[in-house]
Design an enzyme around this catalytic site. Structure first.
Site, PDB file in Angstrom:
ATOM      1  N   TYR A 152      -2.265 -27.590 -18.462  1.00 55.69           N
ATOM      2  CA  TYR A 152      -2.952 -28.874 -19.296  1.00 55.69           C
ATOM      3  C   TYR A 152      -2.826 -30.047 -18.501  1.00 55.69           C
ATOM      4  CZ  TYR A 152      -4.070 -31.566 -23.700  1.00 55.69           C
ATOM      5  OH  TYR A 152      -4.450 -32.570 -24.419  1.00 55.69           O
ATOM      6  N   LYS A 156      -6.026 -32.377 -17.154  1.00 54.54           N
ATOM      7  CA  LYS A 156      -6.366 -33.620 -17.803  1.00 54.54           C
ATOM      8  C   LYS A 156      -6.170 -34.431 -16.311  1.00 54.54           C
ATOM      9  CE  LYS A 156      -6.897 -32.852 -21.850  1.00 54.54           C
ATOM     10  NZ  LYS A 156      -8.398 -32.932 -22.422  1.00 54.54           N
TER      11      LYS A 156
HETATM   12  P1  NAP Z   1      -8.098 -29.900 -31.681  1.00 54.10           P
HETATM   13  O1  NAP Z   1      -7.839 -30.312 -33.331  1.00 54.10           O
HETATM   14  O2  NAP Z   1      -7.582 -28.612 -31.407  1.00 54.10           O
HETATM   15  O3  NAP Z   1      -9.733 -29.779 -31.547  1.00 54.10           O
HETATM   16  C1  NAP Z   1     -10.208 -29.276 -30.474  1.00 54.10           C
HETATM   17  C2  NAP Z   1     -11.638 -28.617 -30.648  1.00 54.10           C
HETATM   18  O4  NAP Z   1     -12.343 -28.100 -29.586  1.00 54.10           O
HETATM   19  C3  NAP Z   1     -11.697 -27.463 -31.745  1.00 54.10           C
HETATM   20  O5  NAP Z   1     -12.621 -27.687 -32.742  1.00 54.10           O
HETATM   21  C4  NAP Z   1     -12.035 -26.176 -31.004  1.00 54.10           C
HETATM   22  O6  NAP Z   1     -12.607 -25.136 -31.557  1.00 54.10           O
HETATM   23  C5  NAP Z   1     -12.995 -26.757 -29.838  1.00 54.10           C
HETATM   24  N1  NAP Z   1     -12.947 -26.022 -28.689  1.00 54.10           N
HETATM   25  C6  NAP Z   1     -12.079 -25.290 -28.040  1.00 54.10           C
HETATM   26  N2  NAP Z   1     -12.535 -24.458 -27.109  1.00 54.10           N
HETATM   27  C7  NAP Z   1     -13.548 -24.867 -27.097  1.00 54.10           C
HETATM   28  C8  NAP Z   1     -15.104 -24.251 -26.154  1.00 54.10           C
HETATM   29  N3  NAP Z   1     -14.757 -23.626 -25.395  1.00 54.10           N
HETATM   30  N4  NAP Z   1     -16.163 -24.766 -26.522  1.00 54.10           N
HETATM   31  C9  NAP Z   1     -16.494 -25.428 -27.346  1.00 54.10           C
HETATM   32  N5  NAP Z   1     -15.539 -26.131 -28.102  1.00 54.10           N
HETATM   33  C10 NAP Z   1     -14.129 -25.688 -28.025  1.00 54.10           C
HETATM   34  O7  NAP Z   1      -7.953 -30.927 -30.551  1.00 54.10           O
HETATM   35  P2  NAP Z   1      -7.607 -32.370 -30.849  1.00 54.10           P
HETATM   36  O8  NAP Z   1      -6.259 -32.785 -30.962  1.00 54.10           O
HETATM   37  O9  NAP Z   1      -8.843 -33.132 -31.504  1.00 54.10           O
HETATM   38  O10 NAP Z   1      -8.245 -32.851 -29.180  1.00 54.10           O
HETATM   39  C11 NAP Z   1      -9.421 -33.115 -28.810  1.00 54.10           C
HETATM   40  C12 NAP Z   1      -9.287 -33.463 -27.268  1.00 54.10           C
HETATM   41  O11 NAP Z   1      -8.488 -34.631 -26.970  1.00 54.10           O
HETATM   42  C13 NAP Z   1      -8.773 -32.468 -26.534  1.00 54.10           C
HETATM   43  O12 NAP Z   1      -9.691 -32.401 -24.992  1.00 54.10           O
HETATM   44  C14 NAP Z   1      -7.499 -32.603 -26.143  1.00 54.10           C
HETATM   45  O13 NAP Z   1      -6.954 -31.979 -25.047  1.00 54.10           O
HETATM   46  C15 NAP Z   1      -7.342 -34.292 -26.212  1.00 54.10           C
HETATM   47  N6  NAP Z   1      -5.951 -34.823 -26.570  1.00 54.10           N
HETATM   48  C16 NAP Z   1      -5.451 -34.580 -27.616  1.00 54.10           C
HETATM   49  C17 NAP Z   1      -4.379 -35.093 -27.896  1.00 54.10           C
HETATM   50  C18 NAP Z   1      -3.606 -35.273 -29.006  1.00 54.10           C
HETATM   51  O14 NAP Z   1      -2.498 -35.604 -29.331  1.00 54.10           O
HETATM   52  N7  NAP Z   1      -4.080 -34.355 -30.207  1.00 54.10           N
HETATM   53  C19 NAP Z   1      -3.675 -36.118 -26.914  1.00 54.10           C
HETATM   54  C20 NAP Z   1      -4.194 -36.063 -25.725  1.00 54.10           C
HETATM   55  C21 NAP Z   1      -5.502 -35.599 -25.482  1.00 54.10           C
HETATM   56  P3  NAP Z   1     -11.682 -23.869 -32.338  1.00 54.10           P
HETATM   57  O15 NAP Z   1     -11.246 -24.654 -33.434  1.00 54.10           O
HETATM   58  O16 NAP Z   1     -12.855 -22.959 -32.603  1.00 54.10           O
HETATM   59  O17 NAP Z   1     -10.738 -23.668 -31.373  1.00 54.10           O
END
Ligand code: NAP
Length: 251
Positions: A152, A156
């Site tokens: 990851y 990133k």
């Molecule tokens: P999340 O709640 O897990 O949501 C991620 C979404 O992406 C889910 O709806 C998932 O679908 C979808 N997804 C996964 N694989 C996919 C694919 N191949 N094609 C299309 N959609 C796909 O994550 P989040 O926390 O909102 O994170 C969103 C972004 O922010 C990510 O890039 C993450 O790395 C980044 N981020 C998050 C945090 C944090 O603290 N939450 C911090 C830094 C960066 P499914 O539900 O079907 O799997």
């Protein structure tokens, strides 16, 4: 906004992506809500349409080249040429290096890096044609290195290099590219991490908040606010930047 814009937000069925989709719709954009499962996109679409906006649910695996091509063609035909793109779809497959499988590595690279590359390549054709575009890539504070996240963190950090290169290549077409690097944001993703380390989500949130200068963890709206700025017409002189949205200085 003076001109109607179509925005594509990937991974927008839930979490940060859903909030970014709702925010861009509130900013006046038509929004393609893209996620793996089209049915799962419907609640975000409903939120937007109930608030008076226009949105389309699109099922697409961002790592699948043919699916991305078909999705972007459909969005252009049904909603309008996409000139705003937020590459947000993401997964985690955390493990210490000695336990991390090659499949864990590949899965993370495919969704984050290949996915952002394929979506950006497909959408830039419409942006260049329109001589206007805004691309926002989701990076992370994990780009600076994080235990248990070799895959990851590398992905990133890669998102930041991709962002800067898109800024160089597409700037002459009035297309900007910027990255948001969130810290701890309360979503299903951080809930999964809490489970992995054997803590309740409430305890995990509290423990993390202690290390954050503003003394709280982030919400999806914190990221949507930053995305709204980068996607705005007025941000046309801001490109190739990485904004850490982490409640304190990072990077
Ligand atoms: P999340 O709640 O897990 O949501 C991620 C979404 O992406 C889910 O709806 C998932 O679908 C979808 N997804 C996964 N694989 C996919 C694919 N191949 N094609 C299309 N959609 C796909 O994550 P989040 O926390 O909102 O994170 C969103 C972004 O922010 C990510 O890039 C993450 O790395 C980044 N981020 C998050 C945090 C944090 O603290 N939450 C911090 C830094 C960066 P499914 O539900 O079907 O799997």
């Amino acid at each position: 906004m003076s001109t109607p814009r179509t925005a594509v937000v990937t991974g927008a069925a839930r979490g940060i992506g859903a909030e970014v989709a709702r925010r861009l719709a509130a900013d006046g954009m038509d929004v393609a809500v893209v996620d793996l499962d089209e049915a799962a996109c419907q609640s975000t679409v409903d939120d937007i349409t109930h608030a008076g906006g226009r949105a389309l649910a699109v099922g697409c695996d961002v790592g699948d080249e043919a699916a991305v091509t078909a999705a972007v063609e459909r969005i252009a035909a049904e909603l309008g040429p996409p000139t705003v793109l937020v590459n947000n779809a993401g997964i985690i497959r955390d493990n210490l290096l000695f336990k991390m499988t090659a499949d864990d590595w590949d899965a993370v690279m495919t969704v984050h890096l290949r996915g952002a590359f394929l979506m950006s390549r497909a959408c830039q054709a419409h942006m260049v044609e329109a001589t206007y575009g805004r691309i926002v890539n989701l990076s992370s504070t994990s780009a600076l290195g994080n235990r248990g996240q070799a895959n990851y963190a590398a992905a990133k950090a890669g998102m930041q290099g991709l962002t800067k290169t898109l800024a160089f290549e597409l700037g002459r077409y009035n297309v900007t590219a910027n990255a948001i690097a969130p810290g701890f944001i309360e979503t299903d993703m951080t809930a999964a991490t809490a489970e992995r380390v054997g803590m309740s989500f409430a305890d995990f949130v509290e423990a993390n908040a202690k290390a954050i200068p503003v003394a709280r963890t982030g919400k999806p709206a914190d990221i949507a606010h930053a995305a709204s700025f980068f996607c705005s017409e007025g941000a046309g002189f801001v490109s190739g930047q990485v904004l850490y949205v982490a409640g304190g200085p990072r990077g």
